[in-house]
Design a protein around this motif. Structure first.
Motif, short mmCIF file in Angstrom:
data_model
loop_
_atom_site.label_atom_id
_atom_site.label_comp_id
_atom_site.label_asym_id
_atom_site.label_seq_id
_atom_site.Cartn_x
_atom_site.Cartn_y
_atom_site.Cartn_z
N PRO A 157 0.84 -1.20 0.00
CA PRO A 157 0.00 0.00 0.00
C PRO A 157 0.88 1.25 0.00
O PRO A 157 2.03 1.21 0.40
CB PRO A 157 -0.78 -0.10 1.31
N GLU A 158 0.28 2.34 -0.47
CA GLU A 158 1.07 3.57 -0.55
C GLU A 158 1.40 4.07 0.86
O GLU A 158 0.67 3.82 1.81
CB GLU A 158 0.28 4.64 -1.32
N HIS A 159 2.53 4.75 0.98
CA HIS A 159 2.90 5.30 2.29
C HIS A 159 2.12 6.58 2.53
O HIS A 159 2.11 7.46 1.70
CB HIS A 159 4.38 5.67 2.31
N ALA A 160 1.50 6.64 3.67
CA ALA A 160 0.91 7.91 4.07
C ALA A 160 1.96 8.62 4.92
O ALA A 160 2.53 8.00 5.81
CB ALA A 160 -0.35 7.66 4.89
N PRO A 161 2.24 9.86 4.62
CA PRO A 161 3.26 10.54 5.42
C PRO A 161 2.77 10.75 6.84
O PRO A 161 1.56 10.75 7.09
CB PRO A 161 3.43 11.88 4.69
N ARG A 162 3.71 10.94 7.76
CA ARG A 162 3.36 11.22 9.15
C ARG A 162 2.56 12.51 9.18
O ARG A 162 2.93 13.51 8.57
CB ARG A 162 4.64 11.39 9.95
N THR A 163 1.42 12.47 9.84
CA THR A 163 0.55 13.63 9.79
C THR A 163 0.72 14.53 11.01
O THR A 163 0.48 15.72 10.93
CB THR A 163 -0.91 13.20 9.71
#
Lengths: 349, 312
Positions: free
Chosen positions: A2-8
């Motif tokens: 799955p795509e990486h979600a950046p640290r929010t």
């Protein structure tokens, strides 16, 4: 993959947020935080309404001259009289429901306990009145210049002290319980298995402490102001600064106390060991000036003394920041040193 | 030796607690992308071993390498790449599922979106429920979600399904299969043999701090030389036929005795059972129990140690 979600979000922000949710969702904790100190202030304010000792209660023993003596004393402002039988008189003295008992007669007898300041005062007032009634004349009548009593009453002195212990116990208990609980639940160990910076966790606890400080201080100072007319002199920012410093200082201490403790029982013991002496010596209910001079430097080095002294200086006397420099230093040192120590010795399992 | 193909390498691992040696010279290689199981009874040293590999527990001797890095040197970089579920962790009761994951997500430089992870562990309907209100199985899935949120290269699971109902266990198994399909490596401990057989490419059977058998579950079972176990018991007070007679039965490879029953390892049940019945008939004893099952890792463990996994 799955795509990486950046640290929010930043971990420290999230730790503070989580801690605040935890507190808000614990109604009992909120009660102790806000309601308890106010109840205590009200109770103490009622018990010591305005420690002015101008009114004395005097018992007059039944007898032939009793009526005349009673008439003389009734005319004196600040004296309240009670007619008593001999049996009642002994009881009333023992129970301190009267400060002095007069046995009327040509040469009256004053029965009182000289160890009690109110009784010594009552003796003077009664003696003056009876001597004058018997014909004594005073050489002069002094003029009186009364100083304003606002801010000098016991309740005025008490409210900053109550704010001090509220800040202390909320910091110590709040942080201590939360950490020991997390340790008991293996949550500390779980967190230490993540890349979370350990400093962030401890800092998060200390900073979350500030979230409710405005309410804590506001509720107590507001109650003092509206229920008892306690004066609030210093500028709000300086009051806030002192409260924040106090809260952070005790937060550091709370982290240190909880850094290795494994059970709630051990925590309670340690907390009491730390807080009880300060309740007594740091000028909460009575001035720490009552302790010997030799102890004063040690007492002034305690964080609660520093906090109470700084709060009183700012709230009651309107002192500026430079005047509370020593207290600010003491609080900063306690907070900083205990935080650094806690970082070193903290046990994550 | 292809180092990069190994996710975990550990040799001669020793851990002592006072006089007790919990891990006693344990060797382990976990390949990248495989699901590796540490199987053994309670107290075998599984948890100690996995916690040493997770960097939570220091070891006394031996060599540990995880993703080519070492604890004590690359801790923060390593932690970014590991997902860990511990035995008996209770998350904050007063936080919701989403809040808990958001907190854990914030610790990692990269990772999955929270709602994606919630979907993976099928907790969508519980997204905004407090953790304290979740069932045991839901809590366990949340614990695994916390381990997955940083998109780890290795997932460590310590007794992930202990105490769960069968449905929750199966849900977790499905979840692990999904994680592995993305190329992830799993190291798990369990004392359930069916779990190890279903999930693991390879298992290490651990007893008293050592690996006593290592291999694919099917291969380990095959070492018994028999695919079936025939178990029988007799009415109270009756003696079974002599050991030699039982061993001589057609299709029987091995004989074990337990407190109330006798177990025959058999390569051919259709030959062993008629022969057994005939032998029992001849010695005039009556059966109180007769069952058969396919040989399992449990039988491997019993064969190796003489004890059961669950009560060893």
């Amino acid at each position: 993959m799955p795509e990486h979600a950046p640290r929010t979000h930043h971990a420290l922000v999230e730790l503070i947020r989580a801690r605040l949710f935890e507190i808000v969702r614990e109604p009992e904790a909120l009660f102790w935080m806000f309601v308890f100190p106010v109840l205590m202030a009200v109770a103490l304010g009622i018990a010591f309404p305005s420690r002015t000792v101008d009114t004395v209660i005097v018992g007059v023993l039944d007898g032939p001259d009793a009526a005349r003596t009673a008439t003389v004393l009734t005319a004196v402002p600040g004296v309240e009289i009670k007619r008593l039988t001999p049996d009642d008189a002994a009881l009333a003295l023992r129970r301190a429901t009267v400060q002095l008992v007069v046995e009327p007669g040509p040469t009256p007898t004053y029965r009182f306990d000289p160890a009690r300041p109110e009784s010594r005062l009552a003796r003077r007032v009664v003696d003056d009145a009876l001597q004058r009634a018997a014909g004594r004349t005073d050489p002069f009548v002094p003029r009186e210049a009364r100083s304003s009593t606002a801010g000098a009453r016991y309740v005025d002195w008490l409210v900053p002290g109550l704010l001090g212990i509220t800040i202390m116990s909320d910091s110590l208990w709040g942080i201590g319980f939360s950490i020991v609980n997390a340790r008991l639940r293996n949550l500390l160990k779980r967190l230490s298995a993540t890349p979370m910076r350990r400093r962030d966790y401890l800092l998060g606890h200390a900073l979350a402490r500030l979230g409710f400080l405005v309410l804590e201080a506001g509720v107590l100072l507001g109650a003092g102001r509206f229920l008892f007319g306690v004066p609030l002199h210093g500028p709000a920012w300086l009051v806030a600064l002192v409260c924040v410093l106090g809260a952070l200082s005790f937060a550091g201490l709370g982290l240190l106390v909880a850094s290795r403790v494994r059970t709630i029982e051990a925590l309670s013991g340690l907390m009491n060991l730390i807080m009880l002496p300060m309740w007594i010596v740091s000028g909460v209910f009575f001035s720490s000036a009552n302790f010997p001079d030799a102890l004063q430097p040690a007492i002034r080095a305690l964080p609660l003394t520093a906090l109470n002294d700084a709060l009183r200086a700012v709230l009651l006397e309107g002192q500026p920041l430079p005047a509370i420099g020593p207290q600010v230093t003491v609080l900063t040192l306690w907070g900083g040193v205990s935080f650094l120590l806690a970082m070193r010795v903290f046990r994550w399992r | 030796m292809n180092q990069s193909a190994l996710a975990i390498r550990c040799a001669g691992l020793v851990k002592r607690y006072g006089d007790v040696t919990a891990v006693d010279g344990l060797d382990l290689d976990v390949r990248t992308g495989e699901c590796f199981g540490l199987l053994g009874p309670n107290g075998a040293g599984k948890t100690t071993t996995i916690e040493i590999l997770e960097g939570l527990n220091p070891h006394d001797a031996g060599d540990v390498e995880v993703l080519g890095m070492r604890w004590g040197q690359d801790d923060r970089r390593l932690r970014q790449r590991l997902g860990i579920q511990l035995q008996d962790t209770q998350l904050h009761d007063k936080l919701t599922v989403a809040e808990t994951l958001r907190l854990f997500r914030s610790f990692y430089d990269r990772g999955r979106a929270i709602d994606k992870v919630i979907g993976m562990v099928e907790l969508e309907s519980k997204r905004d429920s407090h953790v304290g209100k979740l069932s045991g199985g839901q809590k366990q899935r949340l614990a695994v979600a916390c381990a997955l949120v940083g998109e780890p290269d290795i997932l460590f699971l310590d007794e992930p399904t202990t105490g769960l109902d069968p449905q929750s266990r199966r849900q977790l198994w499905t979840l692990l299969a999904a994680y592995r399909s993305g190329g992830g490596t799993v190291l798990l401990t369990t004392h359930y043999m069916d779990e190890a057989e279903t999930l693991c490419d390879r298992v290490a059977v651990v007893d008293r701090g050592r690996v006593i058998a290592l291999g694919a579950p099917r291969a380990l079972i095959a070492t018994l030389g028999a695919e079936h176990v025939v178990e029988f018991a007799l009415d109270a007070g009756q003696q079974p036929p002599a050991d030699a007679a039982l061993r001589a039965l057609p299709g029987v490879i091995d004989v074990r005795y337990e407190s109330t029953s006798v177990l025959l390892s058999a390569s051919a049940v259709h030959l062993a059972i008629p022969a057994l019945l005939a032998a029992l008939d001849a010695s005039r004893v009556r059966l109180s129990l007769l069952t058969t099952h396919s040989a399992t890792l449990e039988d491997v463990f019993v064969h190796l140690t003489g004890r059961h996994l669950r009560d060893a």
